[in-house]
Motif scaffolding. Structure first.
Motif, PDB file in Angstrom:
ATOM      1  N   PRO A 137      12.185  46.412  39.131  1.00 30.00           N
ATOM      2  CA  PRO A 137      11.483  47.660  38.781  1.00 30.00           C
ATOM      3  C   PRO A 137      10.550  47.506  37.583  1.00 30.00           C
ATOM      4  O   PRO A 137       9.530  48.201  37.493  1.00 30.00           O
ATOM      5  N   LEU A 138      10.864  46.589  36.676  1.00 30.49           N
ATOM      6  CA  LEU A 138      10.019  46.409  35.496  1.00 30.49           C
ATOM      7  C   LEU A 138       8.682  45.759  35.858  1.00 30.49           C
ATOM      8  O   LEU A 138       7.633  46.139  35.326  1.00 30.49           O
ATOM      9  N   PHE A 139       8.701  44.778  36.770  1.00 27.97           N
ATOM     10  CA  PHE A 139       7.443  44.196  37.236  1.00 27.97           C
ATOM     11  C   PHE A 139       6.617  45.240  37.991  1.00 27.97           C
ATOM     12  O   PHE A 139       5.385  45.291  37.872  1.00 27.97           O
ATOM     13  N   ILE A 140       7.286  46.049  38.798  1.00 26.64           N
ATOM     14  CA  ILE A 140       6.583  47.104  39.540  1.00 26.64           C
ATOM     15  C   ILE A 140       5.940  48.085  38.570  1.00 26.64           C
ATOM     16  O   ILE A 140       4.778  48.493  38.735  1.00 26.64           O
ATOM     17  N   LEU A 141       6.681  48.463  37.523  1.00 24.98           N
ATOM     18  CA  LEU A 141       6.154  49.424  36.546  1.00 24.98           C
ATOM     19  C   LEU A 141       4.952  48.860  35.800  1.00 24.98           C
ATOM     20  O   LEU A 141       3.955  49.569  35.586  1.00 24.98           O
ATOM     21  N   SER A 142       5.010  47.590  35.414  1.00 30.95           N
ATOM     22  CA  SER A 142       3.872  47.002  34.687  1.00 30.95           C
ATOM     23  C   SER A 142       2.611  47.004  35.551  1.00 30.95           C
ATOM     24  O   SER A 142       1.511  47.274  35.054  1.00 30.95           O
ATOM     25  N   THR A 201      13.141  34.790  25.623  1.00 32.63           N
ATOM     26  CA  THR A 201      13.610  35.888  26.474  1.00 32.63           C
ATOM     27  C   THR A 201      14.098  35.361  27.817  1.00 32.63           C
ATOM     28  O   THR A 201      13.696  34.284  28.259  1.00 32.63           O
ATOM     29  N   THR A 202      14.940  36.150  28.452  1.00 31.90           N
ATOM     30  CA  THR A 202      15.285  35.903  29.854  1.00 31.90           C
ATOM     31  C   THR A 202      14.165  36.477  30.719  1.00 31.90           C
ATOM     32  O   THR A 202      13.337  37.269  30.228  1.00 31.90           O
ATOM     33  N   PRO A 203      14.088  36.107  32.002  1.00 34.58           N
ATOM     34  CA  PRO A 203      13.057  36.711  32.864  1.00 34.58           C
ATOM     35  C   PRO A 203      13.119  38.236  32.898  1.00 34.58           C
ATOM     36  O   PRO A 203      12.075  38.903  32.942  1.00 34.58           O
ATOM     37  N   THR A 204      14.312  38.803  32.871  1.00 34.33           N
ATOM     38  CA  THR A 204      14.442  40.256  32.896  1.00 34.33           C
ATOM     39  C   THR A 204      13.911  40.872  31.606  1.00 34.33           C
ATOM     40  O   THR A 204      13.194  41.881  31.627  1.00 34.33           O
ATOM     41  N   GLU A 205      14.258  40.271  30.478  1.00 33.90           N
ATOM     42  CA  GLU A 205      13.738  40.764  29.201  1.00 33.90           C
ATOM     43  C   GLU A 205      12.223  40.610  29.132  1.00 33.90           C
ATOM     44  O   GLU A 205      11.517  41.490  28.620  1.00 33.90           O
ATOM     45  N   ALA A 206      11.706  39.497  29.677  1.00 36.96           N
ATOM     46  CA  ALA A 206      10.256  39.293  29.702  1.00 36.96           C
ATOM     47  C   ALA A 206       9.565  40.353  30.550  1.00 36.96           C
ATOM     48  O   ALA A 206       8.465  40.818  30.213  1.00 36.96           O
ATOM     49  N   ALA A 207      10.196  40.754  31.648  1.00 30.33           N
ATOM     50  CA  ALA A 207       9.626  41.811  32.491  1.00 30.33           C
ATOM     51  C   ALA A 207       9.550  43.129  31.727  1.00 30.33           C
ATOM     52  O   ALA A 207       8.569  43.879  31.847  1.00 30.33           O
ATOM     53  N   ALA A 208      10.578  43.426  30.938  1.00 37.03           N
ATOM     54  CA  ALA A 208      10.573  44.650  30.124  1.00 37.03           C
ATOM     55  C   ALA A 208       9.463  44.588  29.077  1.00 37.03           C
ATOM     56  O   ALA A 208       8.745  45.580  28.852  1.00 37.03           O
ATOM     57  N   ILE A 209       9.302  43.428  28.448  1.00 37.27           N
ATOM     58  CA  ILE A 209       8.247  43.262  27.447  1.00 37.27           C
ATOM     59  C   ILE A 209       6.874  43.406  28.108  1.00 37.27           C
ATOM     60  O   ILE A 209       5.951  44.014  27.534  1.00 37.27           O
ATOM     61  N   ALA A 210       6.715  42.875  29.320  1.00 36.49           N
ATOM     62  CA  ALA A 210       5.438  42.978  30.033  1.00 36.49           C
ATOM     63  C   ALA A 210       5.084  44.435  30.317  1.00 36.49           C
ATOM     64  O   ALA A 210       3.931  44.852  30.146  1.00 36.49           O
ATOM     65  N   ALA A 211       6.074  45.212  30.756  1.00 33.63           N
ATOM     66  CA  ALA A 211       5.820  46.632  31.023  1.00 33.63           C
ATOM     67  C   ALA A 211       5.447  47.370  29.742  1.00 33.63           C
ATOM     68  O   ALA A 211       4.514  48.183  29.723  1.00 33.63           O
ATOM     69  N   ALA A 212       6.176  47.080  28.650  1.00 33.67           N
ATOM     70  CA  ALA A 212       5.870  47.721  27.366  1.00 33.67           C
ATOM     71  C   ALA A 212       4.486  47.298  26.869  1.00 33.67           C
ATOM     72  O   ALA A 212       3.719  48.122  26.355  1.00 33.67           O
ATOM     73  N   TYR A 213       4.161  46.029  27.033  1.00 34.01           N
ATOM     74  CA  TYR A 213       2.861  45.510  26.587  1.00 34.01           C
ATOM     75  C   TYR A 213       1.727  46.194  27.364  1.00 34.01           C
ATOM     76  O   TYR A 213       0.721  46.618  26.765  1.00 34.01           O
ATOM     77  N   ALA A 214       1.889  46.302  28.693  1.00 38.18           N
ATOM     78  CA  ALA A 214       0.863  46.955  29.508  1.00 38.18           C
ATOM     79  C   ALA A 214       0.659  48.399  29.063  1.00 38.18           C
ATOM     80  O   ALA A 214      -0.479  48.883  28.977  1.00 38.18           O
ATOM     81  N   PHE A 215       1.757  49.090  28.757  1.00 38.94           N
ATOM     82  CA  PHE A 215       1.644  50.496  28.325  1.00 38.94           C
ATOM     83  C   PHE A 215       0.971  50.609  26.957  1.00 38.94           C
ATOM     84  O   PHE A 215       0.072  51.439  26.762  1.00 38.94           O
TER      85      PHE A 215
END
Length: 431
Positions: free
Chosen positions: A62-67, A238-252
């Motif tokens: 879901p985090l990759f989808i959100l980003s 980061t783990t891949p999951t944590e990186a996905a969260a950071i990517a979504a936050a970065y995009a926002f």
């Protein structure tokens, strides 16, 4: 005597043909199997909950989808398109080349072929057909073909799901997808060059050299997203999951604070769209977890493994059979379903034959992605007929050269595992 497994398979097929989502059909059929086999039907809920709550890796989806949704709602995508146009727009068929290059760059951010087609695909379709510069069917076919690159170059939702069923390292899988993804992009660019000369596609007005630094500067924050995402994973921070969260936050943060193109309303729409897509994928995963338990009870993976080993197949012959099987299934089934249902049956055989699971995963994902544009039922074909407002027949005719080029790239990826494993080995992979 009724065979519970045969009834289970028949139930899935009947319910799917009646229009029930495949995830729901698998759950219902698996519960029926447990009842007919005299087993505790509550086991279905146990398998579902254990699988969902013990798989931390699934949070990356879901985090990759959100980003990707945030990027599409902001101006990150528009700035990236401007950068790509500055790079390759000046050549014959330049807008078509822009389509390929933007997919390669956007692939490092979204992880989804459908997100690529529905996001930048709409923009590219309008840009290419504006003023009649390119036929609508060619623009739609190219957009469908370039969207295939998205889930091969990291990050990749299909690769995350493959890691879930195979226990292979996501980090090494992401690395292994880079060179094959670039190879697919080069193959498509080659077809564009050939087609542009044959059909005398237009040459766009070149971007003045003095404007390129400014265009690049404005695109740098968006271009840094893959660096932030992949740098965190491969540095071990980061783990891949944590990186996905950071990517979504970065995009926002980039869209909201720097570009100032995200409103509360667009953020709400992005969250809502992400939730819907995640729920759809989540139901497929839930159904697969329960159905895979049925497959395990029936001992199908081991039976198939012993059967194929008895045929005395070489690893290469096995991979060729898998290619044919997955290309055929890709014409009929959605990619997530294939990864979650078919691949767990094939993985034990791959391991027994000594096939590297990272190489095997990339071969499988490339196959499944090519299936998205394989006639007659490739999902991206139907999406682009709607976006491009073209007939399926015209679209298929235009997509075939790109399909052949990608099949040639798939052959190279299958035959030369060292090509796929080069980058993972540079980072310490022992396979």
């Amino acid at each position: 005597m009724i065979d519970p497994f045969a009834v289970c398979i028949g139930t899935i097929l009947v319910l799917a043909l009646l229009g029930l989502p495949i995830g729901h059909a698998m759950i219902a059929a698996s519960i029926l199997y447990l009842y007919l086999a005299g087993l505790d039907m509550g086991t279905a809920a146990e398998q579902l909950l254990n699988g969902m709550y013990s798989s931390y890796i699934l949070l990356a989806v879901p985090l990759f989808i959100l980003s990707a949704e945030i990027m599409n709602s902001g101006s990150m995508t528009t700035r990236l398109l401007g950068f790509c146009n500055a790079l390759v727009g000046r050549f014959r068929g330049g807008l078509a080349q822009v389509n390929v290059v933007q997919s390669i760059i956007f692939a490092g951010m979204s992880g989804s072929a459908i997100a690529d087609a529905a996001g930048t695909g709409k923009m590219m379709q309008k840009m290419m057909t504006d003023g009649g510069r390119y036929p609508a069917s060619f623009a739609a076919a190219l957009t469908a073909a370039t969207a295939v690159i998205g889930p091969i170059i990291p990050p990749s939702i299909p690769v995350v799901l493959y890691a879930l069923v195979s226990d292979a390292s996501i980090g090494y899988l992401f690395l292994a997808g880079m060179l094959p993804g670039l190879l697919m992009g080069l193959a498509q660019m080659g077809i564009v060059v050939w087609t542009a000369r044959q059909r005398d596609f237009p040459v766009e007005a070149p971007v003045p050299l003095r404007q390129i630094p400014g265009i690049t500067l404005r695109a740098i924050p968006a271009l840094m997203m893959p660096v932030v995402l992949l740098g965190g994973i491969y540095s071990g921070i980061t783990t891949p999951t944590e990186a996905a969260a950071i990517a979504a936050a970065y995009a926002f943060l980039i869209s909201a604070l720097l570009y100032r193109t995200v409103s509360l309303a667009s953020t709400y729409r992005s969250l809502l769209s992400s939730a819907r897509t995640t729920a759809s994928i989540g139901m497929l995963i839930a159904g697969a977890l329960v159905f895979n338990y049925v497959i395990t009870i029936e001992n199908i993976p081991r039976t198939l493994s012993l059967f194929l080993q008895g045929m005395d197949l070489s690893p290469l012959m096995f991979l060729l059979i898998v290619n044919v099987l997955l290309l055929a299934l890709g014409c009929l089934l959605e990619g997530t379903t294939i990864i979650l249902i078919v691949l767990p049956v094939l993985i034990p055989t791959a391991e027994a034959l000594g096939v590297d699971l990272v190489h095997f995963g990339i071969v499988c994902v490339v196959n499944i992605m090519i299936g998205l544009i394989t006639p007659p039922y490739g999902l991206l074909l139907f999406i682009m007929t709607n976006i491009g407002q073209v007939s399926l027949r015209a679209l298929v005719g235009e997509v075939l050269p790109f399909l052949y080029a990608m099949l040639a790239a798939l052959a190279a990826i299958t035959l030369f595992p060292d090509f796929v494993l080069f980058l993972p080995r540079l980072f310490g992979y022992q396979g």
